[in-house]
Design a protein around this motif. Sequence first.
Motif, PDB file in Angstrom:
ATOM      1  N   LEU A 263      -4.412 119.035  74.120  1.00  0.00           N
ATOM      2  CA  LEU A 263      -4.881 117.922  74.953  1.00  0.00           C
ATOM      3  C   LEU A 263      -3.804 117.362  75.882  1.00  0.00           C
ATOM      4  O   LEU A 263      -4.109 116.522  76.727  1.00  0.00           O
ATOM      5  CB  LEU A 263      -5.414 116.788  74.072  1.00  0.00           C
ATOM      6  CG  LEU A 263      -6.673 117.085  73.257  1.00  0.00           C
ATOM      7  CD1 LEU A 263      -7.051 115.870  72.415  1.00  0.00           C
ATOM      8  CD2 LEU A 263      -7.830 117.500  74.164  1.00  0.00           C
ATOM      9  N   ASP A 304      -0.380 112.604  76.052  1.00  0.00           N
ATOM     10  CA  ASP A 304      -1.672 112.050  75.678  1.00  0.00           C
ATOM     11  C   ASP A 304      -1.362 110.936  74.683  1.00  0.00           C
ATOM     12  O   ASP A 304      -1.313 111.135  73.478  1.00  0.00           O
ATOM     13  CB  ASP A 304      -2.589 113.105  75.050  1.00  0.00           C
ATOM     14  CG  ASP A 304      -4.027 112.601  74.903  1.00  0.00           C
ATOM     15  OD1 ASP A 304      -4.194 111.445  74.444  1.00  0.00           O
ATOM     16  OD2 ASP A 304      -4.961 113.332  75.245  1.00  0.00           O
ATOM     17  N   TRP A 306      -2.831 108.361  73.658  1.00  0.00           N
ATOM     18  CA  TRP A 306      -3.876 107.731  72.859  1.00  0.00           C
ATOM     19  C   TRP A 306      -4.379 108.620  71.738  1.00  0.00           C
ATOM     20  O   TRP A 306      -4.474 108.190  70.593  1.00  0.00           O
ATOM     21  CB  TRP A 306      -5.036 107.319  73.769  1.00  0.00           C
ATOM     22  CG  TRP A 306      -4.614 106.362  74.831  1.00  0.00           C
ATOM     23  CD1 TRP A 306      -4.265 106.656  76.125  1.00  0.00           C
ATOM     24  CD2 TRP A 306      -4.457 104.946  74.697  1.00  0.00           C
ATOM     25  NE1 TRP A 306      -3.906 105.514  76.790  1.00  0.00           N
ATOM     26  CE2 TRP A 306      -4.023 104.444  75.943  1.00  0.00           C
ATOM     27  CE3 TRP A 306      -4.656 104.054  73.649  1.00  0.00           C
ATOM     28  CZ2 TRP A 306      -3.777 103.092  76.169  1.00  0.00           C
ATOM     29  CZ3 TRP A 306      -4.419 102.699  73.860  1.00  0.00           C
ATOM     30  CH2 TRP A 306      -3.981 102.232  75.103  1.00  0.00           C
ATOM     31  N   ARG A 307      -4.709 109.873  72.053  1.00  0.00           N
ATOM     32  CA  ARG A 307      -5.372 110.736  71.078  1.00  0.00           C
ATOM     33  C   ARG A 307      -4.402 111.588  70.255  1.00  0.00           C
ATOM     34  O   ARG A 307      -4.730 111.989  69.141  1.00  0.00           O
ATOM     35  CB  ARG A 307      -6.364 111.664  71.796  1.00  0.00           C
ATOM     36  CG  ARG A 307      -7.506 110.935  72.460  1.00  0.00           C
ATOM     37  CD  ARG A 307      -8.380 111.889  73.257  1.00  0.00           C
ATOM     38  NE  ARG A 307      -7.650 112.477  74.382  1.00  0.00           N
ATOM     39  CZ  ARG A 307      -8.188 113.315  75.270  1.00  0.00           C
ATOM     40  NH1 ARG A 307      -9.465 113.668  75.144  1.00  0.00           N
ATOM     41  NH2 ARG A 307      -7.468 113.790  76.268  1.00  0.00           N
ATOM     42  N   ARG A 311      -0.998 109.941  66.140  1.00  0.00           N
ATOM     43  CA  ARG A 311      -1.296 110.707  64.928  1.00  0.00           C
ATOM     44  C   ARG A 311      -0.167 111.687  64.609  1.00  0.00           C
ATOM     45  O   ARG A 311       0.248 111.804  63.451  1.00  0.00           O
ATOM     46  CB  ARG A 311      -2.616 111.474  65.100  1.00  0.00           C
ATOM     47  CG  ARG A 311      -3.840 110.570  65.215  1.00  0.00           C
ATOM     48  CD  ARG A 311      -5.130 111.383  65.287  1.00  0.00           C
ATOM     49  NE  ARG A 311      -5.164 112.273  66.440  1.00  0.00           N
ATOM     50  CZ  ARG A 311      -5.708 113.494  66.449  1.00  0.00           C
ATOM     51  NH1 ARG A 311      -6.277 113.966  65.354  1.00  0.00           N
ATOM     52  NH2 ARG A 311      -5.693 114.224  67.544  1.00  0.00           N
ATOM     53  N   ILE A 337      -8.601 101.762  65.227  1.00  0.00           N
ATOM     54  CA  ILE A 337      -9.563 102.228  66.231  1.00  0.00           C
ATOM     55  C   ILE A 337     -10.154 101.039  66.989  1.00  0.00           C
ATOM     56  O   ILE A 337     -10.235 101.037  68.234  1.00  0.00           O
ATOM     57  CB  ILE A 337     -10.690 103.058  65.583  1.00  0.00           C
ATOM     58  CG1 ILE A 337     -10.130 104.332  64.929  1.00  0.00           C
ATOM     59  CG2 ILE A 337     -11.774 103.391  66.604  1.00  0.00           C
ATOM     60  CD1 ILE A 337      -9.660 105.393  65.887  1.00  0.00           C
ATOM     61  N   GLN A 341      -9.266 101.151  70.906  1.00  0.00           N
ATOM     62  CA  GLN A 341     -10.294 101.825  71.702  1.00  0.00           C
ATOM     63  C   GLN A 341     -10.641 101.070  72.985  1.00  0.00           C
ATOM     64  O   GLN A 341     -10.781 101.703  74.046  1.00  0.00           O
ATOM     65  CB  GLN A 341     -11.553 102.056  70.861  1.00  0.00           C
ATOM     66  CG  GLN A 341     -12.641 102.842  71.593  1.00  0.00           C
ATOM     67  CD  GLN A 341     -12.181 104.224  72.037  1.00  0.00           C
ATOM     68  OE1 GLN A 341     -12.072 105.136  71.234  1.00  0.00           O
ATOM     69  NE2 GLN A 341     -11.873 104.387  73.326  1.00  0.00           N
ATOM     70  N   SER A 344      -8.102 102.028  75.576  1.00  0.00           N
ATOM     71  CA  SER A 344      -7.890 103.442  75.856  1.00  0.00           C
ATOM     72  C   SER A 344      -8.835 103.945  76.936  1.00  0.00           C
ATOM     73  O   SER A 344     -10.040 103.653  76.910  1.00  0.00           O
ATOM     74  CB  SER A 344      -8.111 104.261  74.578  1.00  0.00           C
ATOM     75  OG  SER A 344      -8.079 105.649  74.866  1.00  0.00           O
ATOM     76  N   LYS A 347     -11.923 108.448  74.752  1.00  0.00           N
ATOM     77  CA  LYS A 347     -12.435 108.170  73.408  1.00  0.00           C
ATOM     78  C   LYS A 347     -11.410 108.642  72.384  1.00  0.00           C
ATOM     79  O   LYS A 347     -10.986 109.795  72.393  1.00  0.00           O
ATOM     80  CB  LYS A 347     -13.771 108.867  73.184  1.00  0.00           C
ATOM     81  CG  LYS A 347     -14.368 108.562  71.804  1.00  0.00           C
ATOM     82  CD  LYS A 347     -15.781 109.063  71.686  1.00  0.00           C
ATOM     83  CE  LYS A 347     -16.331 108.850  70.276  1.00  0.00           C
ATOM     84  NZ  LYS A 347     -16.222 107.440  69.825  1.00  0.00           N
ATOM     85  N   LEU A 348     -10.991 107.758  71.503  1.00  0.00           N
ATOM     86  CA  LEU A 348     -10.018 108.098  70.489  1.00  0.00           C
ATOM     87  C   LEU A 348     -10.594 109.078  69.475  1.00  0.00           C
ATOM     88  O   LEU A 348     -11.786 109.046  69.173  1.00  0.00           O
ATOM     89  CB  LEU A 348      -9.545 106.837  69.764  1.00  0.00           C
ATOM     90  CG  LEU A 348      -8.821 105.795  70.625  1.00  0.00           C
ATOM     91  CD1 LEU A 348      -8.506 104.555  69.795  1.00  0.00           C
ATOM     92  CD2 LEU A 348      -7.548 106.368  71.235  1.00  0.00           C
ATOM     93  N   ILE A 349      -9.741 109.954  68.962  1.00  0.00           N
ATOM     94  CA  ILE A 349     -10.143 110.819  67.855  1.00  0.00           C
ATOM     95  C   ILE A 349     -10.033 109.992  66.580  1.00  0.00           C
ATOM     96  O   ILE A 349      -8.954 109.478  66.263  1.00  0.00           O
ATOM     97  CB  ILE A 349      -9.253 112.073  67.798  1.00  0.00           C
ATOM     98  CG1 ILE A 349      -9.492 112.927  69.046  1.00  0.00           C
ATOM     99  CG2 ILE A 349      -9.531 112.887  66.523  1.00  0.00           C
ATOM    100  CD1 ILE A 349      -8.577 114.134  69.184  1.00  0.00           C
ATOM    101  N   ASP A 354      -7.788 117.157  63.869  1.00  0.00           N
ATOM    102  CA  ASP A 354      -8.521 117.373  65.115  1.00  0.00           C
ATOM    103  C   ASP A 354      -9.908 117.928  64.812  1.00  0.00           C
ATOM    104  O   ASP A 354     -10.085 118.638  63.809  1.00  0.00           O
ATOM    105  CB  ASP A 354      -7.782 118.380  66.002  1.00  0.00           C
ATOM    106  CG  ASP A 354      -6.577 117.776  66.692  1.00  0.00           C
ATOM    107  OD1 ASP A 354      -6.650 116.603  67.103  1.00  0.00           O
ATOM    108  OD2 ASP A 354      -5.558 118.477  66.819  1.00  0.00           O
TER     109      ASP A 354
END
Length: 391
Positions: A263, A304, A306-307, A311, A337, A341, A344, A347-349, A354
């Motif tokens: 991503l 990236d 945010w996503r 993590r 989240i 969210q 962001s 859309k957050l994972i 994944d």
Amino acid sequence: MSKSIYYVYSNDFQSYKFNESHPFNQRRVELTTDLLKMSGALNESHIIPPRIATDEEIGLIHDPNYIEAVRKAGYGELSEDVANNYGLGTEDVPIFPNMHEASALLVGGTLTAVDLVMEGEADHAVSLGGGLHHGFRGKASGFCIYNDSAIAIKYMQQKYGVKVLYIDTDAHHGDGVQWSFYDDPNVCTFSIHETGRYLFPGTGNVSEKGQGQGYGTSFNIPVDAFTEDESFLECFVTAIREVAEFFKPDVIISQNGVDSHVLDPLTHLSTTMKVYREIPKLAHQLAHEHCDGRWIAVGGGGYDHWRVVPRAWSLIWLEMLEKQDEIARGALPTEWIEKWQPKSPVKLIPTWEDPSNLYPPIPRKQEITEKNMQTMEKALQHIRSSRKKAN
């Protein structure tokens, strides 16, 4: 369990900020810290504030004239022509207010982590604000003003007299660190990255093995574009285990760029969170096998914000805490989240893992895998030939 581990952090890491639209944004460190706190994995007893590195410490790697130019640029006192000579005021490294102070804080964060480990106060320490591996002696490059990792290595050599293994898993080659120690037999630089044929900085070829007394202590594994988890990990695990056994370091410093993720908007690799679960696990194992546990981890690339980055970077701390498998499974904290969210743009994972359908199948998978294996074998030829001669 480690006798102690520390997380070097300050909200002031946010002061290293080029502009709102620039891909490098230290908000990702805040997002990561917040995720760890809301997961119950990070509390105030773990957090150590960074100090500001001195000019003398920064000067272990950088030219004094360059340090002064950075300071003047941050005060609006440097002409455009002079700034450009130092790589400042470019699209990659725009000038921003107090850029020397902001950069010195990132360096100081990494040095704080170093001293915690080297003074025996901690087995492991992390400073995610660092990892700016493209900075050169007299020039900024690739979003990096001061090269905190290189400064930290030189600092450890001078203060503690140690052999250092530097592990760089950023998608971009760790050029600034490699060239800083290219002729130094007591520093081993290992970088696995996307091939420079397609990506900045264009270096990091297998043939870059060091020079002079440092010949054979520089290792590069440039993997092909669209490399996936299995091939990346096979190359990384096989190679770094051999390198560590060959070099026998006293301490490990790992640069944890997470821009090899599929991503990431600036690179062309196809790895997932599986890779970022394994990288710190192996660094942790090697530190205990070879270095009496001494391991310093810094951040690096990852765009990236945010996503991916929160993590992936959380997994480093969770591995140090030896709670990766306990905490980093299933859903992320609902509180995290709900907080982030609305801010962001994507859309957050919502899970640590994944989703399985993250990207379409790669058509050249077998070809890429075979090419990467050949590259790894070439990178390790020096070690294997040296062992044969010794026997």
